[in-house]
Design a protein around this motif. Sequence first.
Motif, PDB file in Angstrom:
ATOM      1  N   LEU A   1      26.108   5.527  46.580  1.00 59.87           N
ATOM      2  CA  LEU A   1      26.600   4.283  45.803  1.00 59.87           C
ATOM      3  C   LEU A   1      26.962   4.988  44.560  1.00 59.87           C
ATOM      4  O   LEU A   1      26.950   5.413  43.690  1.00 59.87           O
ATOM      5  N   GLU A   2      28.163   3.776  44.215  1.00 66.00           N
ATOM      6  CA  GLU A   2      29.126   3.540  42.220  1.00 66.00           C
ATOM      7  C   GLU A   2      28.929   2.958  41.550  1.00 66.00           C
ATOM      8  O   GLU A   2      28.768   2.289  42.437  1.00 66.00           O
ATOM      9  N   GLY A   3      28.164   3.487  40.390  1.00 66.78           N
ATOM     10  CA  GLY A   3      28.008   2.282  39.452  1.00 66.78           C
ATOM     11  C   GLY A   3      29.665   2.587  38.793  1.00 66.78           C
ATOM     12  O   GLY A   3      29.853   3.848  38.434  1.00 66.78           O
TER      13      GLY A   3
ATOM     14  N   ALA B   1      26.410  -4.102  27.741  1.00 69.89           N
ATOM     15  CA  ALA B   1      26.850  -3.800  28.770  1.00 69.89           C
ATOM     16  C   ALA B   1      26.843  -4.350  29.993  1.00 69.89           C
ATOM     17  O   ALA B   1      25.452  -4.828  30.618  1.00 69.89           O
ATOM     18  N   THR B   2      27.650  -4.545  30.952  1.00 69.40           N
ATOM     19  CA  THR B   2      27.774  -5.384  32.274  1.00 69.40           C
ATOM     20  C   THR B   2      27.717  -4.152  32.901  1.00 69.40           C
ATOM     21  O   THR B   2      28.801  -3.355  33.615  1.00 69.40           O
ATOM     22  N   TYR B   3      27.146  -3.793  33.997  1.00 71.31           N
ATOM     23  CA  TYR B   3      26.884  -2.919  35.163  1.00 71.31           C
ATOM     24  C   TYR B   3      26.665  -3.179  36.194  1.00 71.31           C
ATOM     25  O   TYR B   3      25.990  -4.162  37.021  1.00 71.31           O
ATOM     26  N   THR B   4      27.933  -2.462  37.262  1.00 71.37           N
ATOM     27  CA  THR B   4      27.903  -2.517  38.614  1.00 71.37           C
ATOM     28  C   THR B   4      27.886  -1.644  39.550  1.00 71.37           C
ATOM     29  O   THR B   4      28.229  -0.412  39.970  1.00 71.37           O
ATOM     30  N   PHE B   5      26.940  -1.307  40.453  1.00 70.23           N
ATOM     31  CA  PHE B   5      26.648  -0.450  41.497  1.00 70.23           C
ATOM     32  C   PHE B   5      26.978  -0.844  42.852  1.00 70.23           C
ATOM     33  O   PHE B   5      27.220  -2.422  43.268  1.00 70.23           O
ATOM     34  N   HIS B   6      28.626  -0.221  43.297  1.00 71.19           N
ATOM     35  CA  HIS B   6      28.959  -1.070  45.021  1.00 71.19           C
ATOM     36  C   HIS B   6      28.363  -0.151  45.943  1.00 71.19           C
ATOM     37  O   HIS B   6      27.777   1.346  46.087  1.00 71.19           O
TER      38      HIS B   6
ATOM     39  N   GLN C   1      29.088   2.058  48.882  1.00 66.14           N
ATOM     40  CA  GLN C   1      30.526   2.976  49.449  1.00 66.14           C
ATOM     41  C   GLN C   1      29.647   3.896  50.437  1.00 66.14           C
ATOM     42  O   GLN C   1      30.879   4.507  50.731  1.00 66.14           O
ATOM     43  N   THR C   2      28.562   3.072  51.110  1.00 69.43           N
ATOM     44  CA  THR C   2      27.519   3.876  52.405  1.00 69.43           C
ATOM     45  C   THR C   2      28.584   2.990  53.607  1.00 69.43           C
ATOM     46  O   THR C   2      29.122   1.578  53.292  1.00 69.43           O
TER      47      THR C   2
ATOM     48  N   GLY D   1      30.182  -2.021  51.296  1.00 67.05           N
ATOM     49  CA  GLY D   1      31.340  -2.662  50.852  1.00 67.05           C
ATOM     50  C   GLY D   1      30.253  -3.711  49.498  1.00 67.05           C
ATOM     51  O   GLY D   1      31.184  -4.262  48.823  1.00 67.05           O
ATOM     52  N   GLU D   2      29.054  -4.180  49.450  1.00 67.37           N
ATOM     53  CA  GLU D   2      28.631  -5.257  48.336  1.00 67.37           C
ATOM     54  C   GLU D   2      27.972  -4.911  47.600  1.00 67.37           C
ATOM     55  O   GLU D   2      28.403  -2.900  47.307  1.00 67.37           O
ATOM     56  N   ALA D   3      27.988  -5.216  46.150  1.00 65.83           N
ATOM     57  CA  ALA D   3      27.773  -4.703  45.439  1.00 65.83           C
ATOM     58  C   ALA D   3      26.877  -5.942  44.709  1.00 65.83           C
ATOM     59  O   ALA D   3      26.324  -6.624  44.478  1.00 65.83           O
ATOM     60  N   TYR D   4      25.430  -4.993  43.644  1.00 67.66           N
ATOM     61  CA  TYR D   4      25.183  -5.432  42.823  1.00 67.66           C
ATOM     62  C   TYR D   4      25.400  -5.140  40.985  1.00 67.66           C
ATOM     63  O   TYR D   4      25.735  -4.005  40.618  1.00 67.66           O
ATOM     64  N   THR D   5      25.480  -6.812  40.320  1.00 63.15           N
ATOM     65  CA  THR D   5      25.994  -6.572  39.332  1.00 63.15           C
ATOM     66  C   THR D   5      25.231  -6.895  38.218  1.00 63.15           C
ATOM     67  O   THR D   5      24.292  -8.567  38.236  1.00 63.15           O
TER      68      THR D   5
END
Length: 153
Positions: A58-60, A73-78, A80-81, A118-122
């Motif tokens: 899980l990459e941020g 600050a806009t943070y996004t976690f993808h 990647q598993t 492949g989905e992301a949370y922002t």
Amino acid sequence: MKNASLLLLSIIIASAMLASCHEISKGTSLPTAASTPKQEMPSSNGLPSSHGIAAGRLEGKIKIEAAGSSVKATYTFHNQTERRLHIVGGAKYTLWKDDALVEKGAVPIKDYIDLAQGEAYTDAKTFKNLKSGTYSLRVEWSDAAAAATFTLK
């Protein structure tokens, strides 16, 4: 002899059924907090980072937008598993200036989030009334973390 054959056949059938049940539950189980992968810091901070689905993390990342004494600050976690992640809980953050803690807190989320491969949370957090200087921000979500450094003049 007939009873022994029946017993042996029963054992073989039961073993096959248990083995197939194990494979089904193993392949469809949701990850738990203990099985969710750890996050390395992004390479923009001088530390190693994994890239692509094969990395299995899980990459941020964090995007900083400054406007006067406020910073968004806009943070996004993808994800990647290679599997769907089920995450409960909100992001936690710490904001530092010159090795001193400025603010620490959490951004709540609604119930839980499922992220497919492949989905992301922002989400975003705004910090107001910051003085000039260099700041470090760290956001943690699940077992992942992202960090950014920015300077206000």
